[in-house]
Write a protein that holds these residues in place. Sequence first.
Motif, PDB file in Angstrom:
ATOM      1  N   THR A  97      -0.377   4.413  -1.811  1.00 51.12           N
ATOM      2  CA  THR A  97      -1.051   5.620  -2.304  1.00 51.12           C
ATOM      3  C   THR A  97      -1.935   6.315  -1.275  1.00 51.12           C
ATOM      4  OG1 THR A  97      -2.882   4.309  -3.135  1.00 51.12           O
ATOM      5  CG2 THR A  97      -1.062   4.731  -4.655  1.00 51.12           C
ATOM      6  N   VAL A  98      -2.225   5.663  -0.145  1.00 51.47           N
ATOM      7  CA  VAL A  98      -3.126   6.285   0.824  1.00 51.47           C
ATOM      8  C   VAL A  98      -2.382   7.360   1.622  1.00 51.47           C
ATOM      9  CG1 VAL A  98      -4.623   5.894   2.814  1.00 51.47           C
ATOM     10  CG2 VAL A  98      -4.452   4.152   1.010  1.00 51.47           C
ATOM     11  N   ARG A 127     -10.996   4.040   6.039  1.00 56.85           N
ATOM     12  CA  ARG A 127     -11.763   3.059   5.278  1.00 56.85           C
ATOM     13  C   ARG A 127     -10.948   2.499   4.111  1.00 56.85           C
ATOM     14  NH1 ARG A 127     -17.450   4.174   2.919  1.00 56.85           N
ATOM     15  NH2 ARG A 127     -16.821   6.285   3.461  1.00 56.85           N
ATOM     16  N   GLU A 128     -10.194   3.391   3.471  1.00 52.91           N
ATOM     17  CA  GLU A 128      -9.354   2.928   2.355  1.00 52.91           C
ATOM     18  C   GLU A 128      -8.296   1.940   2.833  1.00 52.91           C
ATOM     19  OE1 GLU A 128      -7.584   6.024  -0.019  1.00 52.91           O
ATOM     20  OE2 GLU A 128      -9.518   7.047  -0.227  1.00 52.91           O
ATOM     21  N   ALA A 164      -9.919  -1.474   3.614  1.00 53.60           N
ATOM     22  CA  ALA A 164     -10.231  -2.211   2.382  1.00 53.60           C
ATOM     23  C   ALA A 164      -8.955  -2.777   1.765  1.00 53.60           C
ATOM     24  CB  ALA A 164     -10.952  -1.299   1.390  1.00 53.60           C
ATOM     25  N   ALA A 165      -7.898  -1.987   1.779  1.00 47.17           N
ATOM     26  CA  ALA A 165      -6.633  -2.454   1.205  1.00 47.17           C
ATOM     27  C   ALA A 165      -6.076  -3.627   2.009  1.00 47.17           C
ATOM     28  CB  ALA A 165      -5.624  -1.314   1.155  1.00 47.17           C
ATOM     29  N   ASP A 178     -11.591   9.719   4.313  1.00 45.35           N
ATOM     30  CA  ASP A 178     -11.798   8.276   4.111  1.00 45.35           C
ATOM     31  C   ASP A 178     -10.535   7.430   4.221  1.00 45.35           C
ATOM     32  OD1 ASP A 178     -14.416   7.727   3.934  1.00 45.35           O
ATOM     33  OD2 ASP A 178     -14.538   7.731   1.748  1.00 45.35           O
ATOM     34  N   TRP A 179      -9.469   7.983   4.782  1.00 46.84           N
ATOM     35  CA  TRP A 179      -8.209   7.234   4.793  1.00 46.84           C
ATOM     36  C   TRP A 179      -8.303   5.942   5.589  1.00 46.84           C
ATOM     37  CZ3 TRP A 179      -4.961   6.491   9.157  1.00 46.84           C
ATOM     38  CH2 TRP A 179      -5.389   7.131  10.335  1.00 46.84           C
ATOM     39  N   ILE A 212       0.866  -1.183   0.000  1.00 45.67           N
ATOM     40  CA  ILE A 212       0.000   0.000   0.000  1.00 45.67           C
ATOM     41  C   ILE A 212       0.900   1.230   0.000  1.00 45.67           C
ATOM     42  CG2 ILE A 212      -1.753   1.279   1.281  1.00 45.67           C
ATOM     43  CD1 ILE A 212      -2.471  -1.417   2.663  1.00 45.67           C
TER      44      ILE A 212
END
Lengths: 321, 321
Positions: A289-290, A299-300, A303-304, A296-297, A287
């Motif tokens: 790009t977050v 939640r992203e 999900a990742a 929404d970081w 990961i």
Amino acid sequence: MAAAVKTPVCVLGLGLIGGSVLRAAAAAGRVAFGYNRSADGMNAAVADGFDATTELETALARAAETGALIVIAVPVPALPMLLGPIRRLAPECPLTDVTSVKSAVLDEITAAGLADRFVGGHPMAGTAHSGWPAGHAELFVGAPWVISVDDHVDPTVFATVLDLIVDCGSVAVPARSEEHDAAAAAISHLPHLLAEALAVTAADVPLAFALAAGSFRDGTRVAGTAPDLVRAMCEANSPQLLPTLDRAMELLADARKSLASENSVADLVNTGHAARTRYDNFPRNEIITVVIGEDDWRRELAAAGRAGGVIRSALPVRDSR
Amino acid sequence: MAAAVKTPVCVLGLGLIGGSVLRAAAAAGRVAFGYNRSADGMNAAVADGFDATTELETALARAAETGALIVIAVPVPALPMLLGPIRRLAPECPLTDVTSVKSAVLDEITAAGLADRFVGGHPMAGTAHSGWPAGHAELFVGAPWVISVDDHVDPTVFATVLDLIVDCGSVAVPARSEEHDAAAAAISHLPHLLAEALAVTAADVPLAFALAAGSFRDGTRVAGTAPDLVRAMCEANSPQLLPTLDRAMELLADARKSLASENSVADLVNTGHAARTRYDNFPRNEIITVVIGEDDWRRELAAAGRAGGVIRSALPVRDSR
């Protein structure tokens, strides 16, 4: 957050995991100091050249002075007695833990009014041995280390905890606490119960131990774990373990029925093989790009993490929230 | 039986197990030849310097001429079509097999009128790969190899089969067929079903594969076995597997109940740990005092096998019966 000097680390509890965190943090060039309730563990740490005390108040006062990240590394039952002193003596320090159950710990932390600066963690590293002597600085290298992305999580504390995980050589897996606990039930607590049931079943069959080889040895290996540790894990996670156990029992009951009526275990064996194959091919993407703190970081990241994503180096942090 | 020349060996089926028996028998200085239905396996054996044919009648005629021990090494479904030719073409040859289920094979053999000269066997060696190329002469070294001591077993044939087992470097474990099958259900077939159920259960939990490590990997390893092999083993042994599976499910149901009502898995975890500890300390004594063919010799061997006894070298044989 481009500070040249890394955040100091104050480890509470110098057993296998806490002791290894202390060593790994020191090896990464941090100021690292620890507290241990028993003099034995403290003395062992000091004898190995580390900075440790049996005085909780001393350790916490120093954490407050230096702005240290406090790592709670005591067993779950010992957790509550630390929280009052932490709130009283180190009210500003970022806080994490290394406990194998996450929802129960978060509930305690929240009840103690410490959730604002708490980001839970769980390194998926060995439990077969315990105590300071069993630990080492490389214990976490390459291992997944869950980092909490629950709704309450503060971006700055998250970045601070992530930095320690990366310093320990682990790959961080972002996850919500309840998802962590459901996964732990399936991949750790259920396997323990199945191994125990297999060992007991075979023990009653006269010739079984005489013939037992690879599949029995593998299938019962974790039944060799100390019963107290297995009980502590399973019983602290019963809300998640119960439905997981029900699911496994349902699959076995279906297979039993089909074996009895049609002499076939095709369904279970085919889906089991497909599941194991899927696991063997499970992707591990990094990961990158977050941005911590952006909309929404959390939640992203959750999900990742679910999709197999891991964090191997610091992520960018939005200036403030 | 102090013959200077060892009994020749005729192996029917040159897959992983049969091919390894052929190699091991040849390596022990025996005349060894084989039959394989497909030309591929036969050609691979010949290319490696072994004596093999796709002509069953040729192989059996040669077995009859040389008084060879015939080793049946085909999958259970292919077994019946060999029995007619064996009876017709090699009516005096001693006979064994290397199949993972013993009662079902014994029933077929008995129905074909071949029980008099049959002593079943089962080497507990790997099944992850298959075919001639996967085999080697050392496959059985140190592995338990079950040898049947059912009531019908003839002393001379028993001694002949035992001699081959010892030549292959295995430790012979004497057992009755139905006891072997009950043990195999507990230590091999049940572990496969538990591994499949564990893999399927975890596959449905979003984060599980992302966090899976040691206990999941060990607990599902045998779920990587080809589904057809797992089905063949489990389904051929359903009379023994059903009660074994029932027992494991009962243990899990009890643990579930106690976890739900008292938040405790103490019973299962404590008995499981004790059983695994007992397995780790299971004795392996060498059987040396039984004389093949004396009164009660089969019963004595079955009891010794149950208690962990193994045979590592030829036993004395009473002159005749």
